[in-house]
Design a protein around this motif. Sequence first.
Motif, PDB file in Angstrom:
ATOM      1  N   THR A 120      -1.856 -23.821  -5.781  1.00  0.00           N
ATOM      2  CA  THR A 120      -2.839 -22.760  -5.563  1.00  0.00           C
ATOM      3  C   THR A 120      -2.121 -21.420  -5.650  1.00  0.00           C
ATOM      4  N   THR A 121      -2.876 -20.353  -5.709  1.00  0.00           N
ATOM      5  CA  THR A 121      -2.305 -19.005  -5.767  1.00  0.00           C
ATOM      6  C   THR A 121      -1.882 -18.610  -4.356  1.00  0.00           C
ATOM      7  N   THR A 122      -0.733 -19.131  -3.973  1.00  0.00           N
ATOM      8  CA  THR A 122      -0.152 -18.917  -2.649  1.00  0.00           C
ATOM      9  C   THR A 122       1.289 -18.479  -2.851  1.00  0.00           C
ATOM     10  N   VAL A 123       1.736 -17.507  -2.073  1.00  0.00           N
ATOM     11  CA  VAL A 123       3.138 -17.089  -2.155  1.00  0.00           C
ATOM     12  C   VAL A 123       3.907 -17.796  -1.039  1.00  0.00           C
ATOM     13  N   HIS A 124       5.079 -18.323  -1.387  1.00  0.00           N
ATOM     14  CA  HIS A 124       5.918 -19.086  -0.460  1.00  0.00           C
ATOM     15  C   HIS A 124       7.165 -18.281  -0.121  1.00  0.00           C
ATOM     16  N   VAL A 125       7.422 -18.134   1.178  1.00  0.00           N
ATOM     17  CA  VAL A 125       8.567 -17.359   1.653  1.00  0.00           C
ATOM     18  C   VAL A 125       9.226 -18.086   2.820  1.00  0.00           C
ATOM     19  N   PRO A 126      10.482 -17.744   3.122  1.00  0.00           N
ATOM     20  CA  PRO A 126      11.129 -18.325   4.306  1.00  0.00           C
ATOM     21  C   PRO A 126      10.692 -17.595   5.581  1.00  0.00           C
ATOM     22  N   PHE A 127      10.972 -18.211   6.717  1.00  0.00           N
ATOM     23  CA  PHE A 127      10.634 -17.610   8.002  1.00  0.00           C
ATOM     24  C   PHE A 127      11.673 -16.543   8.345  1.00  0.00           C
ATOM     25  N   LYS A 128      11.491 -15.383   7.726  1.00  0.00           N
ATOM     26  CA  LYS A 128      12.335 -14.222   7.972  1.00  0.00           C
ATOM     27  C   LYS A 128      11.417 -13.003   8.012  1.00  0.00           C
ATOM     28  N   LEU A 129      11.576 -12.209   9.033  1.00  0.00           N
ATOM     29  CA  LEU A 129      10.703 -11.074   9.292  1.00  0.00           C
ATOM     30  C   LEU A 129      10.491 -10.187   8.071  1.00  0.00           C
ATOM     31  N   LYS A 130      11.556  -9.756   7.417  1.00  0.00           N
ATOM     32  CA  LYS A 130      11.429  -8.773   6.346  1.00  0.00           C
ATOM     33  C   LYS A 130      10.633  -9.287   5.153  1.00  0.00           C
ATOM     34  N   ILE A 131      10.831 -10.538   4.774  1.00  0.00           N
ATOM     35  CA  ILE A 131      10.102 -11.056   3.614  1.00  0.00           C
ATOM     36  C   ILE A 131       8.657 -11.383   3.988  1.00  0.00           C
ATOM     37  N   ILE A 132       8.419 -11.778   5.222  1.00  0.00           N
ATOM     38  CA  ILE A 132       7.035 -11.999   5.661  1.00  0.00           C
ATOM     39  C   ILE A 132       6.290 -10.665   5.635  1.00  0.00           C
ATOM     40  N   ARG A 133       6.911  -9.626   6.173  1.00  0.00           N
ATOM     41  CA  ARG A 133       6.296  -8.290   6.169  1.00  0.00           C
ATOM     42  C   ARG A 133       6.042  -7.837   4.731  1.00  0.00           C
ATOM     43  N   HIS A 134       7.024  -8.059   3.858  1.00  0.00           N
ATOM     44  CA  HIS A 134       6.869  -7.682   2.443  1.00  0.00           C
ATOM     45  C   HIS A 134       5.675  -8.413   1.825  1.00  0.00           C
ATOM     46  N   ALA A 135       5.564  -9.704   2.083  1.00  0.00           N
ATOM     47  CA  ALA A 135       4.458 -10.491   1.526  1.00  0.00           C
ATOM     48  C   ALA A 135       3.111 -10.002   2.055  1.00  0.00           C
ATOM     49  N   LEU A 136       3.032  -9.727   3.354  1.00  0.00           N
ATOM     50  CA  LEU A 136       1.780  -9.245   3.930  1.00  0.00           C
ATOM     51  C   LEU A 136       1.405  -7.874   3.369  1.00  0.00           C
ATOM     52  N   ASP A 137       2.395  -7.046   3.114  1.00  0.00           N
ATOM     53  CA  ASP A 137       2.147  -5.700   2.594  1.00  0.00           C
ATOM     54  C   ASP A 137       1.786  -5.693   1.107  1.00  0.00           C
ATOM     55  N   ASN A 138       2.296  -6.667   0.350  1.00  0.00           N
ATOM     56  CA  ASN A 138       2.178  -6.607  -1.108  1.00  0.00           C
ATOM     57  C   ASN A 138       1.321  -7.683  -1.757  1.00  0.00           C
ATOM     58  N   PHE A 139       1.355  -8.894  -1.234  1.00  0.00           N
ATOM     59  CA  PHE A 139       0.666  -9.990  -1.903  1.00  0.00           C
ATOM     60  C   PHE A 139      -0.854  -9.818  -1.968  1.00  0.00           C
ATOM     61  N   PRO A 140      -1.527  -9.365  -0.912  1.00  0.00           N
ATOM     62  CA  PRO A 140      -2.986  -9.238  -1.011  1.00  0.00           C
ATOM     63  C   PRO A 140      -3.444  -8.374  -2.192  1.00  0.00           C
ATOM     64  N   ALA A 141      -2.708  -7.323  -2.515  1.00  0.00           N
ATOM     65  CA  ALA A 141      -3.087  -6.449  -3.630  1.00  0.00           C
ATOM     66  C   ALA A 141      -2.927  -7.154  -4.982  1.00  0.00           C
ATOM     67  N   ASP A 142      -2.003  -8.097  -5.073  1.00  0.00           N
ATOM     68  CA  ASP A 142      -1.738  -8.812  -6.317  1.00  0.00           C
ATOM     69  C   ASP A 142      -2.534 -10.107  -6.446  1.00  0.00           C
ATOM     70  N   TYR A 143      -3.104 -10.554  -5.349  1.00  0.00           N
ATOM     71  CA  TYR A 143      -3.695 -11.895  -5.281  1.00  0.00           C
ATOM     72  C   TYR A 143      -4.757 -12.155  -6.356  1.00  0.00           C
ATOM     73  N   ARG A 144      -5.754 -11.294  -6.453  1.00  0.00           N
ATOM     74  CA  ARG A 144      -6.870 -11.540  -7.382  1.00  0.00           C
ATOM     75  C   ARG A 144      -6.396 -11.647  -8.836  1.00  0.00           C
ATOM     76  N   ALA A 145      -5.500 -10.753  -9.248  1.00  0.00           N
ATOM     77  CA  ALA A 145      -5.000 -10.791 -10.622  1.00  0.00           C
ATOM     78  C   ALA A 145      -4.197 -12.068 -10.876  1.00  0.00           C
ATOM     79  N   LYS A 146      -3.372 -12.446  -9.916  1.00  0.00           N
ATOM     80  CA  LYS A 146      -2.566 -13.665 -10.077  1.00  0.00           C
ATOM     81  C   LYS A 146      -3.459 -14.897 -10.103  1.00  0.00           C
ATOM     82  N   LYS A 147      -4.493 -14.901  -9.286  1.00  0.00           N
ATOM     83  CA  LYS A 147      -5.433 -16.030  -9.279  1.00  0.00           C
ATOM     84  C   LYS A 147      -6.168 -16.107 -10.613  1.00  0.00           C
TER      85      LYS A 147
END
Length: 166
Positions: A120-147
């Motif tokens: 599915t159009t899901t982004v996978h990251v490790p349990f690390k604060l900085k990459i989780i924050r990055h994903a939350l800040d950036n992935f939603p804006a890219d989600y529809r196009a990637k899907k």
Amino acid sequence: MGYRNKTYVIFDADKDMWAYSYMKGWKTNKNVDFDFHDAHDLNPLTNRAGEETVKSRLRERFSKTKHAIVLIGESTKNLYRFVRWELQVALKLEIPLVAVNLNHFRKIDQDRCPLVIKDTTTVHVPFKLKIIRHALDNFPADYRAKKKEGEVNLYYPNSVYESLGL
């Protein structure tokens, strides 16, 4: 449907509460740059609530959700009663989903990832604060196009981790 600004967190409450607690701790620590509007703060549930009551409240929470996190631990893929149902709801509502590997994998962990979100159009990251924050800040804006493009099992390249100091 209302304003969507919440983060819905899906996890194994028996085994992975520690990770959810860490995230809440990061949020409350003034020395840590991490914030999320926790959907679980809406309409709290008691331990005595029945399954239909629980699902009804969870649907309410989803109606305010901007993006969701699934904390993937050892047994997450084997949980069907609520975890699989929550993942199915998130997918049906097209809520951007960040899969957080508690074993620190940077890509999809084929052995632990719940079947319902594989491919599915899901982004996978490790349990690390900085990459989780990055994903939350950036992935939603890219989600529809990637899907729309049919992109699945997404992950960030090493350059993103390097830029975050990871």
